[in-house]
Design a protein around this motif. Structure first.
Motif, short mmCIF file in Angstrom:
data_model
loop_
_atom_site.label_atom_id
_atom_site.label_comp_id
_atom_site.label_asym_id
_atom_site.label_seq_id
_atom_site.Cartn_x
_atom_site.Cartn_y
_atom_site.Cartn_z
N LEU A 69 0.84 -1.20 0.00
CA LEU A 69 0.00 0.00 0.00
C LEU A 69 0.87 1.25 0.00
N ILE A 70 1.89 1.24 0.84
CA ILE A 70 2.77 2.41 0.96
C ILE A 70 3.54 2.62 -0.35
N TYR A 71 4.07 1.53 -0.90
CA TYR A 71 4.85 1.68 -2.13
C TYR A 71 3.99 2.20 -3.26
N VAL A 72 2.79 1.66 -3.39
CA VAL A 72 1.91 2.08 -4.47
C VAL A 72 1.52 3.55 -4.30
N ALA A 73 1.24 3.93 -3.04
CA ALA A 73 0.88 5.31 -2.79
C ALA A 73 2.04 6.24 -3.15
N PHE A 74 3.26 5.76 -2.92
CA PHE A 74 4.45 6.57 -3.16
C PHE A 74 4.75 6.65 -4.66
N ARG A 75 4.66 5.54 -5.35
CA ARG A 75 5.01 5.50 -6.77
C ARG A 75 3.88 6.03 -7.65
N PHE A 76 2.65 5.82 -7.25
CA PHE A 76 1.53 6.24 -8.07
C PHE A 76 0.83 7.41 -7.41
N ASP A 77 -0.20 7.08 -6.67
CA ASP A 77 -0.96 8.12 -5.99
C ASP A 77 -1.68 7.45 -4.85
N THR B 68 -2.11 -6.06 -11.36
CA THR B 68 -2.71 -4.76 -11.05
C THR B 68 -1.74 -3.63 -11.35
N ILE B 69 -0.50 -3.82 -10.96
CA ILE B 69 0.48 -2.75 -11.15
C ILE B 69 0.67 -2.44 -12.63
N VAL B 70 0.64 -3.46 -13.47
CA VAL B 70 0.82 -3.24 -14.90
C VAL B 70 -0.28 -2.33 -15.44
N ILE B 71 -1.50 -2.58 -15.02
CA ILE B 71 -2.60 -1.74 -15.50
C ILE B 71 -2.52 -0.34 -14.89
N TYR B 72 -2.19 -0.28 -13.61
CA TYR B 72 -2.03 1.02 -12.95
C TYR B 72 -1.00 1.86 -13.68
N ASP B 73 0.08 1.19 -14.05
CA ASP B 73 1.16 1.89 -14.72
C ASP B 73 0.65 2.53 -16.01
N ARG B 74 -0.17 1.79 -16.71
CA ARG B 74 -0.71 2.33 -17.95
C ARG B 74 -1.67 3.50 -17.67
N ILE B 75 -2.44 3.36 -16.61
CA ILE B 75 -3.36 4.45 -16.26
C ILE B 75 -2.55 5.70 -15.96
N ARG B 76 -1.48 5.52 -15.22
CA ARG B 76 -0.62 6.66 -14.87
C ARG B 76 -0.10 7.33 -16.14
N GLU B 77 0.33 6.49 -17.07
CA GLU B 77 0.88 7.01 -18.32
C GLU B 77 -0.17 7.79 -19.11
N GLU B 78 -1.36 7.19 -19.19
CA GLU B 78 -2.43 7.84 -19.97
C GLU B 78 -2.90 9.12 -19.28
N MET B 79 -2.84 9.13 -17.95
CA MET B 79 -3.23 10.34 -17.22
C MET B 79 -2.31 11.49 -17.58
N ALA B 80 -1.03 11.16 -17.73
CA ALA B 80 -0.07 12.21 -18.08
C ALA B 80 -0.31 12.67 -19.51
N ARG B 81 -0.71 11.73 -20.37
CA ARG B 81 -0.89 12.07 -21.77
C ARG B 81 -2.17 12.88 -22.00
N TYR B 82 -3.27 12.36 -21.44
CA TYR B 82 -4.55 13.06 -21.66
C TYR B 82 -4.94 13.81 -20.41
N LYS B 83 -4.25 14.91 -20.15
CA LYS B 83 -4.64 15.71 -18.98
C LYS B 83 -6.01 16.32 -19.23
N GLY B 84 -6.86 16.27 -18.24
CA GLY B 84 -8.16 16.91 -18.39
C GLY B 84 -9.26 15.96 -18.76
N LYS B 85 -8.90 14.82 -19.36
CA LYS B 85 -9.93 13.83 -19.67
C LYS B 85 -10.48 13.24 -18.38
N PRO B 86 -11.76 12.93 -18.31
CA PRO B 86 -12.27 12.31 -17.09
C PRO B 86 -11.61 10.96 -16.82
N LEU B 87 -11.43 10.68 -15.56
CA LEU B 87 -10.69 9.48 -15.16
C LEU B 87 -11.29 8.18 -15.71
N PRO B 88 -12.61 8.00 -15.64
CA PRO B 88 -13.17 6.74 -16.16
C PRO B 88 -12.78 6.48 -17.61
#
Lengths: 386, 669
Positions: A225-233, A281-301
């Motif tokens: 939990l701590i590592y994920v919070a630190f590396r992701f959000d 889970t981490i693999v998908i999270y990683d992609r979400i993180r990447e896409e979040m950086a790419r499409y700033k402003g798009k709704p999260l879902p």
């Protein structure tokens, strides 16, 4: 070659409520099931019976196992002892007495059929005792016959005397060793063998060890939990954790429903599934993180949907390949090893499912709550300003 | 020759020279390291690709060679000798992966706990409490703290609290004057009524107490449970992660994986050590041995009575006698001790006293090395003032002031133990107390002053430093794991086959081989050349992982294999991630080269995060878990590190060569 197109556009997130509902119901069902029925704990956890048999002819451990299985032992553990020419084996069975919860219910019905029973006490499953009180005097031989007809072996029926004009009886169920003996006799072609020793053993995994193992798991989860919070959000952590717990419970469900023995191997499976679940889970999270950086402003879902679709080919491939590696074990594995493979297969399936449908939607949910809280505090600040 | 080649060439030369030096001093791993350095330098000189690529290839090759050598003996064992390992290597690579109890079987040891001893122990404690209580009744004692020596002597004139050796659950209180029996009044009886039943007799001046049967069975149960816990801790401390400890009735069953007879002997040695540590006061004033006359029989036994001046309280010394038995030529020290004990048993030692024995050393006439030559006696109060229960920690240390340096084990008492130790030493200044380990006196120093702080130490006696170190290590281990509540005796020992069944394992191996084959074939089918690269990486991963496990001397069990399987899965996953990424990059119209570079760069953090998260879980499980959980975690940790290396470094090196090296315009993914 390609199995999955990279440009899929499936709305995973739209179905998250159904998935969440479905998973919650199953999970709660399994937990309740464990609380009510419990696992079929193996010798490692519950202790059990050890029977040493010696055959006067050449026979392999596999043949002994098969014979015992044919004779009615669900999961006999057969282990050679001494050199191969000695033809001696140890049979390990969970449990000390033949009395089970179901068996006790059957026995109760059988006893009630004999006469008027005024009191039937809670069966003592650890020692294999049944205590009851009858209005009329009963014949021990008849009690024994009735209970054995219901499927539980009886060693002894004790008449405990008379009190208030009623008769007390205690039934001592037969030990596991008798079951092993009768199973062997029924299953063997050549029925010559000698029972050299019967031992009752305590569990190898004592309470202390069990508690230590559970604590280890909890610590591991917190660290993740701590590592994920630190590396992701921060909002990613709980999703990963819940997906992990979800997968472990689902696999525990396999042992609950199939009534296969829960032993040290099962622990190994649960740990492996834990690892698999995090990885996925981490693999998908990683992609979400990447896409979040790419499409700033798009709704999260929407972002999450893109991320899941983008990684879909990988998700299916990895899941499929891992499942593929288990096929051999499913075909050739016997006993514990078959269970190992079957539970792993289930774990991989739910692990893949949970990364998509549980871990990711949890992020949305936490994000929505955070947004709502911000709105609320923002609103109150505005109110103050006004 | 250009300058870039001079460095590697010089390194190669140095490696050859070092290898020779190591060869002549028979340092096997030195030779291996030199070989690896040589190989690496040679690869650096190859006329292909750029230096950083060659560096990475060298690294991979070095890892492979190192792993292969570490794994060579294991591989020979696993392939039933089809893959020959030269004897030279086999003698020098001392470690290997050994299959665990579930895969290969091992040794099954059955011990019986001598619960009678535990009962006797408890009985002795009650007897102590009674003495204390009686001293209060007679007003010899204020009622708190340790009974002073003078009080004990005064009490002994009035009443004896006897703990007969033949009946471990009985205490007899015998008054010198029959009228005193009334001293055991209701208040006194009530104090012990919960645990002891009381009867008058057998004599008119006697009262007998017997431990109640339910209390006795409770003592039995807890003695077995405690003994099991202690054995389990010892087995754990020995690093036998996969041994199993179970109990039934009064037996403890230990199952140890493997076939190594020497290891079994050591395990048995450590499991059986009672490790009972006691501190008892020496009763020099009684001068028990002063009343024993030397007789022809004692002389024939080699027993002499000697005299010494013993301290007896501040500023006082008394003449005190003790017996010495000289070890015979053909006798071992334990045999001599047995003989000595048999003799002392004939002396009629009172119930509240006992004879303790200490080994004496003398320098060897030729080598001048100290060696054990004889035993001497000490006349002790049988009551243990402080016991090993009060020890909170033990650690071995070396006293370098002595020549040669001597090893000892430093003890730390628990706070309660420290208080008690301080109190006891304070009440017995200028007297001797004996430190007794497993019924043999380690030393009997004179208490110079009250000892606070809760520290004591046990010396290792005579012997060469290496033997002392071994003794100290063993003692540290057994003291740390706690004493056994009662001695255990071996009652059965047998070799057992694998719990999973030999045939079941064979089938499982077949199944695993088929599964792995399918995966490898699928990867090639799906990813073509990239799949082949991935297969190389996965196999290398397995190889490295096994090599590291072998160098730990790990025991391979089903949970360990599960850890292995998980990391192989993760390694496949990492390759899938990379290849899918490359395909994506290609689909977005990038050139082969840049698709590969981008694919690797972007997949890197995904793989890294996934691996590190699992690694964290692995570390926590390894540190906090026990038994199977730890086995799983060890395999997992090693596998993840190997997987990071193979999927990121190795595959990239190969793929870079395939794409950049050949100036390829397409990539087979």
């Amino acid at each position: 070659m390609q199995i999955i197109n990279h440009k899929t556009n499936i709305d995973f997130i739209g179905k998250r409520r159904i998935a969440l509902f479905f998973s919650s119901v199953l999970n709660i069902g399994i937990i309740v099931g464990i609380a009510i029925f419990g696992f079929n704990f193996g010798v490692d956890f519950a202790g059990g019976t050890l029977v040493e048999v010696k055959f006067p002819y050449s026979i392999s451990a596999g043949e002994v196992r098969e014979a015992a299985h044919k004779g009615g032992l669900p999961e006999p553990q057969v282990q050679g002892i001494g050199s191969a020419s000695e033809n001696s084996f140890l049979l390990r069975m969970g449990g000390v007495t033949q009395l089970t919860a179901e068996g006790a219910t059957g026995a109760e019905a059988a006893i009630r059929g004999l006469g008027e029973i005024t009191e039937f006490r809670k069966p003592d499953l650890d020692n294999g005792f049944l205590n009851f009180r009858s209005k009329t005097e009963l014949e021990p031989g008849k009690i024994k016959a009735a209970i054995e007809a219901s499927g539980t072996g009886v060693k002894d029926v004790r008449s405990l005397g008379k009190e208030n004009d009623q008769f007390d009886y205690q039934v001592v169920s037969a030990g596991m060793a008798d079951k092993v003996r009768s199973a062997l006799t029924a299953g063997l072609e050549k029925k010559e063998y000698e029972v050299r020793r019967v031992d009752y053993v305590g569990p190898a995994v004592g309470k202390q060890l069990r508690n230590k193992g559970i604590m280890a798991l909890i610590y591991a989860m917190v660290a993740i939990l701590i590592y994920v919070a630190f590396r992701f959000d921060l909002k990613f952590g709980p999703g990963a954790l819940i997906a992990m717990v979800h997968d472990v419970i689902m696999v525990a469900g396999y042992y609950l429903v199939s009534r296969r023995e829960f032993n040290l191997t099962s622990i190994a499976v649960l740990l492996t599934i834990l690892g698999y679940s995090i990885n996925d889970t981490i693999v998908i999270y990683d992609r979400i993180r990447e896409e979040m950086a790419r499409y700033k402003g798009k709704p999260l879902p929407e972002i999450i949907n893109i991320a899941i679709n983008d990684t879909l080919s990988r998700t299916i491939l990895t899941g499929g390949v891992t499942a593929l590696s288990l096929i051999g074990l499913l075909i050739f594995g016997v006993g514990e090893i078959f269970d190992f493979a079957a539970a792993m297969l289930l774990g991989i399936a739910v692990g893949t499912y949970s990364s998509v449908y549980i871990a990711s939607p949890m992020v949305i949910w936490l994000d929505e709550r955070q947004a709502a809280r911000e709105r609320a505090t923002g609103g109150s600040m505005k109110a103050k300003a006004a | 020759m250009n300058s870039s080649k001079r460095g590697p060439l010089l390194t190669m030369l140095a490696a050859v020279l070092c290898a020779y030096a190591f060869y002549s001093s028979d340092t096997f791993w030195g030779i291996v390291v030199c070989g690896i350095v040589f190989l690496w330098s040679a690869i650096l000189m190859l006329p292909v690709m750029d230096p950083s690529w060659r560096m990475r290839v060298g690294l991979a090759a070095a890892a492979f060679v190192g792993a292969f050598i570490s794994l060579w003996p294991t591989l020979e064992a696993f392939t039933d000798g089809k893959l020959k390992c030269p004897a030279y290597v086999k003698e020098r690579v001392t470690f290997a992966i050994s299959p665990g109890l579930d895969l290969r079987g091992g040794l099954r040891l059955v011990y019986t706990v001598e619960v009678e001893e535990a009962i006797r122990d408890k009985r002795d404690r009650y007897a102590d409490d009674m003495r204390q209580e009686l001293a209060t009744v007679y007003a010899f004692h204020s009622g708190s703290g340790v009974l002073k020596r003078e009080d004990t002597i005064k009490l002994a004139e009035k009443v004896r609290v006897a703990a007969p050796a033949a009946e471990p659950n009985v205490i007899r209180v015998k008054f010198n004057e029959a009228a005193d029996v009334v001293k055991i009044d209701d208040r006194f009886s009530k104090k012990f009524a919960n645990e002891l039943s009381q009867t008058r007799g057998p004599g008119a001046d006697e009262v007998s107490f017997r431990i109640k049967s339910d209390v006795e069975s409770q003592i039995r149960e807890s003695a077995v449970a405690q003994a099991k816990d202690t054995v389990m801790r010892r087995v754990d401390e020995l690093g036998l992660r996969e041994a199993s400890v179970t109990n039934r009735d009064e037996d403890i069953i230990v199952e140890v994986p493997g076939q190594d007879q020497k290891a079994f002997e050591e395990i048995k040695d450590i499991i059986r050590r009672t490790a009972r540590l006691e501190f008892k006061m020496v009763d020099d004033e009684a001068d028990f041995f002063g009343k024993i006359k030397e007789a022809p029989e004692t002389e024939a036994q080699g027993i002499r009575i000697e005299q010494e001046a013993a301290p007896a309280g501040p500023g006082k010394t008394v003449p005190s006698h003790y017996a010495v038995l000289i070890k015979r030529e053909n006798e071992t020290m334990p045999e001599a001790l047995k003989r000595f004990r048999t003799w002392t048993e004939t002396l009629g030692v009172p119930d509240d006293h006992q004879v303790g024995f200490e080994a004496l050393q003398e320098p060897h006439p030729d080598t001048q090395k100290l060696q054990d030559v004889s035993w001497r006696t000490f006349y002790l109060f049988s009551r243990a003032e402080v016991t090993g229960d009060y020890i909170s920690d033990a650690s071995r240390a070396i006293d370098s002031q002595k020549t040669p340096p001597e090893y000892y084990v430093a003890l730390t008492f628990s706070p309660q133990g420290a208080d008690r130790f301080e109190e006891v030493t304070g009440a017995n200044i200028q007297r001797r107390f004996a430190i007794i380990l497993d019924d043999v006196i380690d030393s009997a120093p004179v208490i110079r002053s009250k000892i606070g702080g809760g520290h004591a130490s046990i010396t290792m006696g005579a012997g060469d430093p290496e033997e002392q170190l071994r003794k100290a290590e063993k003692l540290e281990l057994v003291l740390k794991s706690g004493a056994l509540p009662a001695p255990i005796t071996p009652s059965n020992e047998s070799l057992i086959g694998p719990t999973l069944g030999r045939d079941a394992i064979g089938e499982a191996l077949k199944g695993a081989a088929i599964g792995s084959g399918l995966v490898l074939a699928f990867m090639v089918f799906y990813y073509r050349k990239a799949g082949l690269v991935a297969d190389v990486a996965v196999l290398l991963n397995l190889f490295l992982q096994m090599a590291v496990l072998a160098s730990f001397g790990a025991t391979m069990t089903l949970p360990g294999i599960a850890g292995l399987a998980l990391t192989i899965g993760m390694s496949v996953d990492a390759n899938v991630l990379i290849n899918e990424r490359i395909r994506e990059e290609l689909a977005s119209g990038k050139s082969a080269r840049s698709a590969v570079d981008h694919g690797y760069d972007r997949a890197f953090w995904t793989i890294f995060d996934a691996h590190v998260t699992t690694l964290i879980a692995g570390f926590i499980l390894a540190f906090t878990g026990t038994g199977p959980v730890q086995g799983f975690a060890t395999a997992l940790i090693i596998g993840i590190i190997a997987s990071l290396f193979t999927s990121i470094v190795v595959t990239r090196t190969i793929t870079t060569f395939l794409v950049h090296g050949r100036n390829a315009t397409s990539v087979s993914v």
